[in-house]
Design a protein around this motif. Structure first.
Motif, PDB file in Angstrom:
ATOM      1  N   GLY A   1      -7.673   9.858  -5.469  1.00  0.00           N
ATOM      2  CA  GLY A   1      -8.846  10.330  -6.098  1.00  0.00           C
ATOM      3  C   GLY A   1      -9.871   9.136  -6.052  1.00  0.00           C
ATOM      4  N   CYS A   2      -9.874   8.494  -4.921  1.00  0.00           N
ATOM      5  CA  CYS A   2     -10.992   7.420  -4.561  1.00  0.00           C
ATOM      6  C   CYS A   2     -11.821   7.785  -3.346  1.00  0.00           C
ATOM      7  CB  CYS A   2     -10.256   6.237  -4.274  1.00  0.00           C
ATOM      8  SG  CYS A   2      -9.455   6.055  -2.698  1.00  0.00           S
ATOM      9  N   PRO A   3     -12.947   7.272  -3.101  1.00  0.00           N
ATOM     10  CA  PRO A   3     -14.025   7.529  -1.954  1.00  0.00           C
ATOM     11  C   PRO A   3     -13.475   7.054  -0.727  1.00  0.00           C
ATOM     12  CG  PRO A   3     -14.687   5.697  -3.404  1.00  0.00           C
ATOM     13  CD  PRO A   3     -13.675   6.233  -4.091  1.00  0.00           C
ATOM     14  N   LEU A   4     -13.815   7.535   0.274  1.00  0.00           N
ATOM     15  CA  LEU A   4     -13.361   7.514   1.609  1.00  0.00           C
ATOM     16  C   LEU A   4     -14.774   6.984   2.319  1.00  0.00           C
ATOM     17  CD1 LEU A   4     -11.627   7.455   4.104  1.00  0.00           C
ATOM     18  CD2 LEU A   4     -11.934   9.567   4.191  1.00  0.00           C
ATOM     19  N   PHE A   5     -14.870   5.909   3.130  1.00  0.00           N
ATOM     20  CA  PHE A   5     -15.954   5.438   3.944  1.00  0.00           C
ATOM     21  C   PHE A   5     -15.436   5.402   5.304  1.00  0.00           C
ATOM     22  CE2 PHE A   5     -16.568   3.456  -0.036  1.00  0.00           C
ATOM     23  CZ  PHE A   5     -17.835   3.622  -0.313  1.00  0.00           C
ATOM     24  N   GLY A   6     -16.267   6.398   6.145  1.00  0.00           N
ATOM     25  CA  GLY A   6     -16.069   6.342   7.730  1.00  0.00           C
ATOM     26  C   GLY A   6     -16.992   5.501   8.603  1.00  0.00           C
ATOM     27  N   LEU A   7     -16.112   4.820   9.435  1.00  0.00           N
ATOM     28  CA  LEU A   7     -16.667   3.678  10.010  1.00  0.00           C
ATOM     29  C   LEU A   7     -16.639   4.133  11.674  1.00  0.00           C
ATOM     30  CD1 LEU A   7     -14.458   0.725   8.686  1.00  0.00           C
ATOM     31  CD2 LEU A   7     -16.857   1.553   7.619  1.00  0.00           C
TER      32      LEU A   7
ATOM     33  N   GLY B   1      -9.253   1.326  -5.008  1.00  0.00           N
ATOM     34  CA  GLY B   1     -10.195   2.030  -5.337  1.00  0.00           C
ATOM     35  C   GLY B   1     -11.311   2.769  -4.375  1.00  0.00           C
ATOM     36  N   ALA B   2     -10.812   2.241  -3.326  1.00  0.00           N
ATOM     37  CA  ALA B   2     -11.753   3.167  -1.926  1.00  0.00           C
ATOM     38  C   ALA B   2     -10.932   2.659  -0.757  1.00  0.00           C
ATOM     39  CB  ALA B   2     -13.031   2.342  -1.659  1.00  0.00           C
ATOM     40  N   VAL B   3     -11.244   3.660   0.176  1.00  0.00           N
ATOM     41  CA  VAL B   3     -10.587   3.396   1.541  1.00  0.00           C
ATOM     42  C   VAL B   3     -11.516   3.544   2.513  1.00  0.00           C
ATOM     43  CG1 VAL B   3      -8.789   4.525   3.201  1.00  0.00           C
ATOM     44  CG2 VAL B   3      -8.453   4.668   0.669  1.00  0.00           C
ATOM     45  N   ALA B   4     -11.499   2.702   3.741  1.00  0.00           N
ATOM     46  CA  ALA B   4     -12.283   2.825   4.760  1.00  0.00           C
ATOM     47  C   ALA B   4     -11.781   3.004   6.042  1.00  0.00           C
ATOM     48  CB  ALA B   4     -13.216   1.620   4.731  1.00  0.00           C
ATOM     49  N   CYS B   5     -12.264   3.761   6.961  1.00  0.00           N
ATOM     50  CA  CYS B   5     -11.273   4.180   7.892  1.00  0.00           C
ATOM     51  C   CYS B   5     -12.225   4.307   9.250  1.00  0.00           C
ATOM     52  CB  CYS B   5     -10.641   5.600   7.981  1.00  0.00           C
ATOM     53  SG  CYS B   5      -9.683   6.276   9.303  1.00  0.00           S
ATOM     54  N   GLY B   6     -11.835   3.723  10.522  1.00  0.00           N
ATOM     55  CA  GLY B   6     -12.542   3.788  11.625  1.00  0.00           C
ATOM     56  C   GLY B   6     -12.428   5.247  12.448  1.00  0.00           C
TER      57      GLY B   6
END
Length: 244
Positions: free
Chosen positions: A94-100, A65-70
């Motif tokens: 079609g899911c949100p991406l969080f930038g880290l 449901g979501a992806v996070a990426c450095g």
């Protein structure tokens, strides 16, 4: 309803991967892996490693449901590879991406709590650096990521921070002699990001921050590359085709 979150970072000499559930204010790490990639490219192994981790967690990719990426700072190619992979997943699912920030990932390492100065080697006499306070909710930023000499970083730390903090990350060994003795004694020279730190940063971002714009989010370099500065030295003489 719980959301499955996949997190990845390849901006340091280690590939960090984590998958878990986010349910309101609760976060549960279900499976994780940290791979030492010193001396070899991570790009060829990233997709198989993600598939293996999802299989270990029992989570099909379509259930994410979501992806996070450095995003960096760190190794330019590594940051781009991770971001391209994360963008592809976010767009396809079609899911949100969080930038880290990769510095937040390093700060949140498994062995850290309290005030932490995350350090990566930026070469040319500089470090990538940022101060954080790491608690049960993950790494809380105290200042923006920087690329500059260590002396500038130390001079601008919050009052009293260095007296209690520990420096963490691959940059510690590079600048160890320049660290104050008490700070150096508490430091942790990790070879790169680790999966628990990645999960700590990703879970905090997923619960507290707005997703990135997948179309415009980019890797964070903080400095120009050797190629952009015209400092690259060709490995072989230019070749002129006899047909020209």
């Amino acid at each position: 309803m719980a959301t499955w979150l996949l997190a990845l970072d390849t901006s340091t000499p280690r590939t960090a991967l984590a998958v878990g559930r986010i349910d309101g204010d609760a976060a549960e790490l279900v499976a994780h892996a940290t791979h030492d990639d010193r001396g070899k490219p991570a790009s060829a192994e990233l997709s198989p490693r993600i598939s293996a981790l999802l299989a270990e967690a029992g989570v099909p990719a379509r259930a994410l449901g979501a992806v996070a990426c450095g995003l960096g700072p760190g190794m330019f190619t590594g940051s781009r590879v991770a971001l391209a992979t994360a963008k592809g997943l976010a767009l396809g699912l079609g899911c949100p991406l969080f930038g880290l920030s990769t510095l937040a990932v390093v700060a949140g390492a498994e062995a850290t709590r309290g005030p932490v100065l995350a350090l990566l080697d930026a070469r040319r006499g500089d470090v990538y650096a940022a101060p954080f306070v790491v608690g049960d909710d993950g790494p809380e930023r105290l200042a923006e990521d920087r690329c500059c000499p260590l002396a500038h970083v130390l001079a601008d730390l919050p009052a009293g921070f260095a007296a209690q903090a520990r420096a963490v990350g691959p940059g510690v060994n590079v600048v160890a002699d320049a660290l104050p003795a008490d700070l150096r004694a508490r430091s942790l020279a990790l070879p790169g990001a680790d999966a628990p730190g990645l999960w700590a940063a990703a879970a905090r971002a997923a619960r507290r921050e707005a997703p990135a714009d997948v179309a415009t989010v980019d890797a964070v370099y903080l400095r120009a590359s050797y190629a952009e500065l015209g400092l690259n030295t060709p490995k072989r003489p230019p070749y002129r085709s006899p047909f020209v």
